[in-house]
Write a protein that holds these residues in place. Structure first.
Motif, PDB file in Angstrom:
ATOM      1  N   GLU A 121       0.814  -1.094  -0.149  1.00 46.06           N
ATOM      2  CA  GLU A 121       0.026  -0.042  -0.095  1.00 46.06           C
ATOM      3  C   GLU A 121       0.818   1.376  -0.018  1.00 46.06           C
ATOM      4  O   GLU A 121       1.944   1.296   0.619  1.00 46.06           O
ATOM      5  N   ILE A 122       0.303   2.261  -0.752  1.00 40.84           N
ATOM      6  CA  ILE A 122       1.224   3.530  -0.548  1.00 40.84           C
ATOM      7  C   ILE A 122       0.138   4.839  -0.196  1.00 40.84           C
ATOM      8  O   ILE A 122      -1.004   4.760  -0.744  1.00 40.84           O
ATOM      9  N   ILE A 123       0.497   5.540   0.671  1.00 39.93           N
ATOM     10  CA  ILE A 123      -0.262   6.524   1.095  1.00 39.93           C
ATOM     11  C   ILE A 123       0.508   7.823   0.482  1.00 39.93           C
ATOM     12  O   ILE A 123       1.572   8.154   0.313  1.00 39.93           O
ATOM     13  N   HIS A 124      -0.350   8.927   0.821  1.00 43.08           N
ATOM     14  CA  HIS A 124       0.298  10.466   0.578  1.00 43.08           C
ATOM     15  C   HIS A 124      -0.637  11.121   1.779  1.00 43.08           C
ATOM     16  O   HIS A 124      -1.735  11.245   1.639  1.00 43.08           O
ATOM     17  N   THR A 125       0.223  11.764   2.741  1.00 44.83           N
ATOM     18  CA  THR A 125      -0.322  12.432   3.495  1.00 44.83           C
ATOM     19  C   THR A 125      -0.206  14.130   2.995  1.00 44.83           C
ATOM     20  O   THR A 125       0.689  14.741   2.779  1.00 44.83           O
ATOM     21  N   ILE A 126      -1.348  14.649   2.807  1.00 44.71           N
ATOM     22  CA  ILE A 126      -1.514  15.748   2.175  1.00 44.71           C
ATOM     23  C   ILE A 126      -2.364  16.842   2.965  1.00 44.71           C
ATOM     24  O   ILE A 126      -3.539  16.578   3.394  1.00 44.71           O
ATOM     25  N   ALA A 127      -1.984  18.094   3.225  1.00 42.13           N
ATOM     26  CA  ALA A 127      -2.906  19.274   3.809  1.00 42.13           C
ATOM     27  C   ALA A 127      -4.229  19.421   2.903  1.00 42.13           C
ATOM     28  O   ALA A 127      -4.173  19.362   1.727  1.00 42.13           O
ATOM     29  N   PRO A 128      -5.293  19.569   3.536  1.00 42.67           N
ATOM     30  CA  PRO A 128      -6.507  19.618   2.983  1.00 42.67           C
ATOM     31  C   PRO A 128      -6.530  20.875   2.153  1.00 42.67           C
ATOM     32  O   PRO A 128      -7.518  20.818   1.192  1.00 42.67           O
ATOM     33  N   THR A 129      -5.710  21.962   2.139  1.00 37.90           N
ATOM     34  CA  THR A 129      -5.574  22.985   1.337  1.00 37.90           C
ATOM     35  C   THR A 129      -4.674  22.979   0.200  1.00 37.90           C
ATOM     36  O   THR A 129      -4.655  24.041  -0.635  1.00 37.90           O
ATOM     37  N   ASN A 130      -3.968  21.734   0.208  1.00 41.65           N
ATOM     38  CA  ASN A 130      -3.019  21.598  -0.959  1.00 41.65           C
ATOM     39  C   ASN A 130      -3.512  21.168  -1.910  1.00 41.65           C
ATOM     40  O   ASN A 130      -3.381  19.992  -2.542  1.00 41.65           O
ATOM     41  N   HIS A 131      -4.235  21.928  -2.798  1.00 41.01           N
ATOM     42  CA  HIS A 131      -5.087  21.451  -3.993  1.00 41.01           C
ATOM     43  C   HIS A 131      -4.246  20.791  -5.209  1.00 41.01           C
ATOM     44  O   HIS A 131      -4.567  19.964  -5.785  1.00 41.01           O
ATOM     45  N   ALA A 132      -2.915  21.365  -5.386  1.00 35.12           N
ATOM     46  CA  ALA A 132      -2.280  20.884  -6.342  1.00 35.12           C
ATOM     47  C   ALA A 132      -1.578  19.517  -6.057  1.00 35.12           C
ATOM     48  O   ALA A 132      -1.639  18.299  -6.808  1.00 35.12           O
ATOM     49  N   PRO A 151       2.968  12.094  13.260  1.00 37.80           N
ATOM     50  CA  PRO A 151       3.831  11.967  14.395  1.00 37.80           C
ATOM     51  C   PRO A 151       4.435  13.772  14.808  1.00 37.80           C
ATOM     52  O   PRO A 151       4.415  14.319  13.993  1.00 37.80           O
ATOM     53  N   ALA A 152       4.953  13.762  15.990  1.00 38.67           N
ATOM     54  CA  ALA A 152       5.425  15.000  16.629  1.00 38.67           C
ATOM     55  C   ALA A 152       6.730  15.058  15.927  1.00 38.67           C
ATOM     56  O   ALA A 152       7.288  14.234  15.507  1.00 38.67           O
ATOM     57  N   PRO A 153       6.870  16.271  15.157  1.00 37.20           N
ATOM     58  CA  PRO A 153       6.512  17.571  15.744  1.00 37.20           C
ATOM     59  C   PRO A 153       5.430  18.085  14.995  1.00 37.20           C
ATOM     60  O   PRO A 153       4.843  19.348  14.930  1.00 37.20           O
ATOM     61  N   TYR A 154       5.012  17.159  14.017  1.00 32.52           N
ATOM     62  CA  TYR A 154       3.931  17.454  13.197  1.00 32.52           C
ATOM     63  C   TYR A 154       2.383  17.200  13.378  1.00 32.52           C
ATOM     64  O   TYR A 154       1.608  17.680  12.546  1.00 32.52           O
ATOM     65  N   GLY A 155       2.442  16.950  14.648  1.00 25.66           N
ATOM     66  CA  GLY A 155       1.020  16.402  14.985  1.00 25.66           C
ATOM     67  C   GLY A 155      -0.221  17.248  14.921  1.00 25.66           C
ATOM     68  O   GLY A 155      -1.493  16.981  14.900  1.00 25.66           O
ATOM     69  N   ASP A 156       0.121  18.350  14.909  1.00 22.25           N
ATOM     70  CA  ASP A 156      -1.007  19.655  14.952  1.00 22.25           C
ATOM     71  C   ASP A 156      -1.385  20.135  13.673  1.00 22.25           C
ATOM     72  O   ASP A 156      -1.977  20.906  13.332  1.00 22.25           O
ATOM     73  N   LEU A 157      -0.449  19.616  12.545  1.00 24.08           N
ATOM     74  CA  LEU A 157      -0.698  20.044  11.243  1.00 24.08           C
ATOM     75  C   LEU A 157      -2.005  19.109  10.538  1.00 24.08           C
ATOM     76  O   LEU A 157      -1.944  17.983  10.586  1.00 24.08           O
ATOM     77  N   PRO A 158      -2.960  19.738  10.076  1.00 28.80           N
ATOM     78  CA  PRO A 158      -4.080  19.010   9.473  1.00 28.80           C
ATOM     79  C   PRO A 158      -3.410  18.310   8.200  1.00 28.80           C
ATOM     80  O   PRO A 158      -2.945  18.888   7.313  1.00 28.80           O
ATOM     81  N   VAL A 159      -3.850  16.930   8.109  1.00 28.35           N
ATOM     82  CA  VAL A 159      -3.654  16.290   7.014  1.00 28.35           C
ATOM     83  C   VAL A 159      -4.519  15.181   6.731  1.00 28.35           C
ATOM     84  O   VAL A 159      -5.245  14.654   7.597  1.00 28.35           O
ATOM     85  N   ASP A 160      -4.898  15.195   5.339  1.00 29.74           N
ATOM     86  CA  ASP A 160      -5.657  14.029   5.052  1.00 29.74           C
ATOM     87  C   ASP A 160      -4.806  12.833   4.316  1.00 29.74           C
ATOM     88  O   ASP A 160      -3.745  13.084   3.954  1.00 29.74           O
ATOM     89  N   ILE A 161      -5.273  11.363   4.465  1.00 21.43           N
ATOM     90  CA  ILE A 161      -4.593  10.490   3.844  1.00 21.43           C
ATOM     91  C   ILE A 161      -5.272  10.093   2.586  1.00 21.43           C
ATOM     92  O   ILE A 161      -6.338   9.733   2.381  1.00 21.43           O
ATOM     93  N   TRP A 162      -4.427  10.063   1.618  1.00 27.57           N
ATOM     94  CA  TRP A 162      -5.049   9.570   0.312  1.00 27.57           C
ATOM     95  C   TRP A 162      -4.029   8.153  -0.180  1.00 27.57           C
ATOM     96  O   TRP A 162      -2.984   8.078   0.599  1.00 27.57           O
ATOM     97  N   GLY A 163      -4.587   7.238  -0.768  1.00 28.67           N
ATOM     98  CA  GLY A 163      -3.836   5.983  -0.946  1.00 28.67           C
ATOM     99  C   GLY A 163      -4.534   4.901  -1.784  1.00 28.67           C
ATOM    100  O   GLY A 163      -5.560   5.177  -2.330  1.00 28.67           O
ATOM    101  N   GLN A 164      -3.737   4.074  -1.974  1.00 24.70           N
ATOM    102  CA  GLN A 164      -4.081   2.769  -2.897  1.00 24.70           C
ATOM    103  C   GLN A 164      -3.130   1.756  -2.421  1.00 24.70           C
ATOM    104  O   GLN A 164      -2.118   1.646  -1.947  1.00 24.70           O
ATOM    105  N   TRP A 169      -3.090  -0.099  -8.052  1.00 23.00           N
ATOM    106  CA  TRP A 169      -1.932   0.745  -8.541  1.00 23.00           C
ATOM    107  C   TRP A 169      -1.620  -0.082 -10.103  1.00 23.00           C
ATOM    108  O   TRP A 169      -1.416   0.414 -11.102  1.00 23.00           O
ATOM    109  N   ARG A 170      -1.263  -1.228  -9.682  1.00 19.98           N
ATOM    110  CA  ARG A 170      -0.770  -2.125 -10.835  1.00 19.98           C
ATOM    111  C   ARG A 170      -1.980  -2.343 -11.788  1.00 19.98           C
ATOM    112  O   ARG A 170      -1.981  -2.236 -13.346  1.00 19.98           O
TER     113      ARG A 170
END
Length: 174
Positions: A121-132, A151-164, A169-170
């Motif tokens: 599996e591969i994920i992408h952690t992306i800020a909800p406002t990072n439209h690009a 995880p710390a020190p980034y725990g307060d940054l909002p992120v969404d998980i995208w993945g497949q 993928w194949r």
């Protein structure tokens, strides 16, 4: 080292420090990556990535544009301690955005992570406002899986998980 039509992806080295500093000092670029970083922070990030290559056999690649030989960003597999999953992430110097380099490099890195590292599996952690980055994740076939937490020190940054999954993928790559 991986090679695509226009890029060379290789482990990072100290020769990348100045370009990495330029990347990390650009406020627009760093908006979704934890903010502008001082040279000392960039040095730690660069040596952390190089150390991960040594200790784990993978980390983000330095992205080199073949035509110019320039370092243009970093992307690839990334899974620090307590990370929410096996990630392929990306970040390019602003002047190289919009040229398809991130998609080209991420595709090669994802193939490598699935085929060589054996990831399922591969994920992408992306800020909800990072439209690009959201558009790129969608273009790569990822689906929105909901909010995540870094995880710390980034725990307060909002992120969404995208993945497949590797199978998803194949199936798309066929």
């Amino acid at each position: 080292m991986l090679e695509t039509e226009r890029l060379i992806l290789r482990p990072p080295g100290m020769q990348d420090l100045d370009a990495f500093c330029a990347f990390a000092s650009d406020a627009a670029t760093m908006t979704h990556l934890g903010g502008v970083q001082a040279r000392s922070q960039v040095w730690r990030a660069l040596t952390s990535m190089a150390g991960a290559w040594h200790l784990e056999g993978f980390a983000m690649f330095s992205v080199i544009e073949k035509a110019s030989g320039r370092w243009i960003g970093r992307l690839g597999p990334w899974m620090p301690a307590d990370w929410p999953g096996t990630e392929v992430g990306w970040g390019l110097l602003r002047e190289f955005e919009g040229k398809g380099y991130a998609a080209e490099g991420a595709t090669a890195a994802m193939d490598w992570a699935f085929d060589t590292l054996g990831w399922t599996e591969i994920i992408h952690t992306i800020a909800p406002t990072n439209h690009a980055s959201i558009r790129l994740a969608e273009r790569l076939g990822a689906r929105h899986r909901g909010p995540g937490r870094l995880p710390a020190p980034y725990g307060d940054l909002p992120v969404d998980i995208w993945g497949q999954t590797r199978e998803e993928w194949r199936a798309r790559r066929r």
